[in-house]
Scaffold this motif. Sequence first.
Motif, mmCIF file in Angstrom:
data_model
loop_
_atom_site.group_PDB
_atom_site.id
_atom_site.type_symbol
_atom_site.label_atom_id
_atom_site.label_comp_id
_atom_site.label_asym_id
_atom_site.label_seq_id
_atom_site.Cartn_x
_atom_site.Cartn_y
_atom_site.Cartn_z
ATOM 1 N N HIS A 133 0.823 -1.204 0.000
ATOM 2 C CA HIS A 133 0.000 0.000 0.000
ATOM 3 C C HIS A 133 0.859 1.257 0.000
ATOM 4 O O HIS A 133 2.013 1.247 0.417
ATOM 5 C CB HIS A 133 -0.900 0.023 1.238
ATOM 6 C CG HIS A 133 -1.922 -1.077 1.261
ATOM 7 N ND1 HIS A 133 -3.238 -0.866 0.989
ATOM 8 C CD2 HIS A 133 -1.801 -2.408 1.518
ATOM 9 C CE1 HIS A 133 -3.901 -2.011 1.074
ATOM 10 N NE2 HIS A 133 -3.046 -2.961 1.397
ATOM 11 N N GLU A 134 0.260 2.350 -0.459
ATOM 12 C CA GLU A 134 0.936 3.640 -0.429
ATOM 13 C C GLU A 134 1.136 4.086 1.014
ATOM 14 O O GLU A 134 0.409 3.648 1.920
ATOM 15 C CB GLU A 134 0.107 4.680 -1.184
ATOM 16 C CG GLU A 134 -0.114 4.358 -2.651
ATOM 17 C CD GLU A 134 -1.030 5.357 -3.337
ATOM 18 O OE1 GLU A 134 -1.456 6.320 -2.662
ATOM 19 O OE2 GLU A 134 -1.333 5.162 -4.530
ATOM 20 N N PRO B 112 -4.618 3.221 -0.098
ATOM 21 C CA PRO B 112 -4.813 2.515 -1.371
ATOM 22 C C PRO B 112 -3.612 1.652 -1.741
ATOM 23 O O PRO B 112 -2.476 1.924 -1.339
ATOM 24 C CB PRO B 112 -4.992 3.663 -2.378
ATOM 25 C CG PRO B 112 -5.487 4.807 -1.571
ATOM 26 C CD PRO B 112 -4.796 4.680 -0.244
ATOM 27 N N PHE B 113 -3.875 0.603 -2.517
ATOM 28 C CA PHE B 113 -2.808 -0.268 -3.008
ATOM 29 C C PHE B 113 -1.912 0.496 -3.982
ATOM 30 O O PHE B 113 -2.370 1.368 -4.732
ATOM 31 C CB PHE B 113 -3.403 -1.466 -3.760
ATOM 32 C CG PHE B 113 -3.860 -2.592 -2.879
ATOM 33 C CD1 PHE B 113 -2.968 -3.568 -2.447
ATOM 34 C CD2 PHE B 113 -5.187 -2.692 -2.500
ATOM 35 C CE1 PHE B 113 -3.386 -4.625 -1.657
ATOM 36 C CE2 PHE B 113 -5.625 -3.741 -1.709
ATOM 37 C CZ PHE B 113 -4.724 -4.704 -1.287
ATOM 38 N N TRP B 114 -0.622 0.137 -3.980
ATOM 39 C CA TRP B 114 0.242 0.549 -5.071
ATOM 40 C C TRP B 114 -0.282 -0.088 -6.367
ATOM 41 O O TRP B 114 -1.031 -1.072 -6.313
ATOM 42 C CB TRP B 114 1.672 0.074 -4.849
ATOM 43 C CG TRP B 114 2.458 0.782 -3.776
ATOM 44 C CD1 TRP B 114 2.880 0.259 -2.598
ATOM 45 C CD2 TRP B 114 2.946 2.126 -3.796
ATOM 46 N NE1 TRP B 114 3.593 1.183 -1.876
ATOM 47 C CE2 TRP B 114 3.651 2.338 -2.585
ATOM 48 C CE3 TRP B 114 2.854 3.169 -4.716
ATOM 49 C CZ2 TRP B 114 4.253 3.555 -2.273
ATOM 50 C CZ3 TRP B 114 3.466 4.389 -4.408
ATOM 51 C CH2 TRP B 114 4.147 4.570 -3.203
ATOM 52 N N PRO B 115 0.108 0.408 -7.527
ATOM 53 C CA PRO B 115 -0.358 -0.191 -8.786
ATOM 54 C C PRO B 115 0.098 -1.639 -8.938
ATOM 55 O O PRO B 115 1.069 -2.075 -8.319
ATOM 56 C CB PRO B 115 0.288 0.691 -9.860
ATOM 57 C CG PRO B 115 0.630 1.964 -9.173
ATOM 58 C CD PRO B 115 0.952 1.590 -7.752
ATOM 59 N N ALA C 248 -5.573 -5.884 -10.619
ATOM 60 C CA ALA C 248 -5.709 -4.447 -10.371
ATOM 61 C C ALA C 248 -7.147 -4.103 -9.977
ATOM 62 O O ALA C 248 -7.374 -3.303 -9.061
ATOM 63 C CB ALA C 248 -5.296 -3.667 -11.616
ATOM 64 N N ARG D 253 -7.964 -4.998 -6.424
ATOM 65 C CA ARG D 253 -7.291 -4.119 -5.467
ATOM 66 C C ARG D 253 -7.749 -2.673 -5.584
ATOM 67 O O ARG D 253 -7.269 -1.811 -4.830
ATOM 68 C CB ARG D 253 -5.768 -4.210 -5.684
ATOM 69 C CG ARG D 253 -5.185 -5.536 -5.226
ATOM 70 C CD ARG D 253 -3.797 -5.775 -5.803
ATOM 71 N NE ARG D 253 -3.158 -6.963 -5.213
ATOM 72 C CZ ARG D 253 -3.481 -8.218 -5.525
ATOM 73 N NH1 ARG D 253 -4.418 -8.441 -6.442
ATOM 74 N NH2 ARG D 253 -2.890 -9.236 -4.939
ATOM 75 N N THR D 254 -8.651 -2.406 -6.522
ATOM 76 C CA THR D 254 -9.130 -1.047 -6.782
ATOM 77 C C THR D 254 -7.948 -0.107 -6.986
ATOM 78 O O THR D 254 -7.848 0.969 -6.375
ATOM 79 C CB THR D 254 -10.031 -0.529 -5.641
ATOM 80 O OG1 THR D 254 -10.914 -1.579 -5.217
ATOM 81 C CG2 THR D 254 -10.877 0.639 -6.108
ATOM 82 N N THR D 255 -7.039 -0.531 -7.835
ATOM 83 C CA THR D 255 -5.862 0.279 -8.116
ATOM 84 C C THR D 255 -5.610 0.312 -9.617
ATOM 85 O O THR D 255 -6.346 -0.294 -10.399
ATOM 86 C CB THR D 255 -4.631 -0.284 -7.378
ATOM 87 O OG1 THR D 255 -3.550 0.649 -7.483
ATOM 88 C CG2 THR D 255 -4.183 -1.626 -7.953
ATOM 89 N N SER D 256 -4.585 1.036 -10.023
ATOM 90 C CA SER D 256 -4.274 1.163 -11.445
ATOM 91 C C SER D 256 -3.372 0.029 -11.905
ATOM 92 O O SER D 256 -2.784 -0.697 -11.101
ATOM 93 C CB SER D 256 -3.588 2.505 -11.713
ATOM 94 O OG SER D 256 -2.385 2.610 -10.966
ATOM 95 N N SER E 15 2.168 -3.165 -5.909
ATOM 96 C CA SER E 15 1.594 -4.124 -4.961
ATOM 97 C C SER E 15 1.822 -5.543 -5.445
ATOM 98 O O SER E 15 1.891 -6.485 -4.650
ATOM 99 C CB SER E 15 0.098 -3.869 -4.781
ATOM 100 O OG SER E 15 -0.593 -3.929 -6.021
#
Length: 301
Positions: free
Chosen positions: A147-148, A160-163, A185, A188-191, A263
């Motif tokens: 995570h960030e 939030p998760f890292w990409p 992705a 994890r609701t991430t990019s 992530s």
Amino acid sequence: MLRTITVGLDGSQESRAAAEWAAREAKLRGLPLKIVHVWEPVPTPMAQAPILGAETQQHWTERIPREAAEGIRLRHPGVEVSTEQVSGHPGDALAEAAKSAELLVLGSRGLGGIGGFMVGSVGLSAVAYTDRPVVLVRALEVAADEHEMDPAGVPSAATPFWPVVLGLDVEHPDGTLIEFAFDAAQRRTTSLHVVHGWNPPPYYAYGMAANPALHEALTLSESEAVAEVLRPWRKKFPDVEVVETSRYGSPAVHVVDASREASLVVVGRRIRRNPFGAHIGHVTHAVLHHSTAPVAVVPHG
């Protein structure tokens, strides 16, 4: 058949970190977690020694997975956890266990002050001979690493998760690999950070003087190739933000660089059926040893 997230556990620090990662992944996917403990029989003379008697062997082979399962149930409520004990060569046993798994998760020792993994023979064997995705997790990996940082610069699993990072080969793109990365992705609701490394044709690299205009044209061509490969997947996963990076140079180096803020790193392994055995490509091999994030190796045809 109901698939599981399967993790290999031998009681080591790296396998326990892998079990924690597997439990988090099981929760993300809504799947049960299976802990597989592989006991490699010792030679008969050693097995007959008092310290390695039958009762002692049974005690330890049962205690390790049982205590691990109990701990995971407490720390990850809602995740269904089961254990299985098998005997034999760890690489072969884990490859067999992976057949009924959605993912096989294994631990890998860290390299001290050097970022990356120490992938042992069991891990490499599982990656090379398993037709299911295999995830390698570092010994010291914890949830917050994926995570960030929080606003105060403190690691936190609540941010939030890292990409997710995908290493993409535009010459041989595979839907299984790309879909795995997009799905990871999305869960994890991430990019999704798609990384493509390229080198110019040999005649340009070795037979011609530097030509900025040609280099720019090649760069544009490679970027367009990445966009073309990803176009249908962007439509299939409209909620996933995609960042495309196409750079001159070693693909492995670029993917490893991107892993520092990832992530999960996703790379592929082409399944080859030949008399010389399985093969792990040089890019995937390098990423396995030097990524600072967990690595998912997805086999494809």
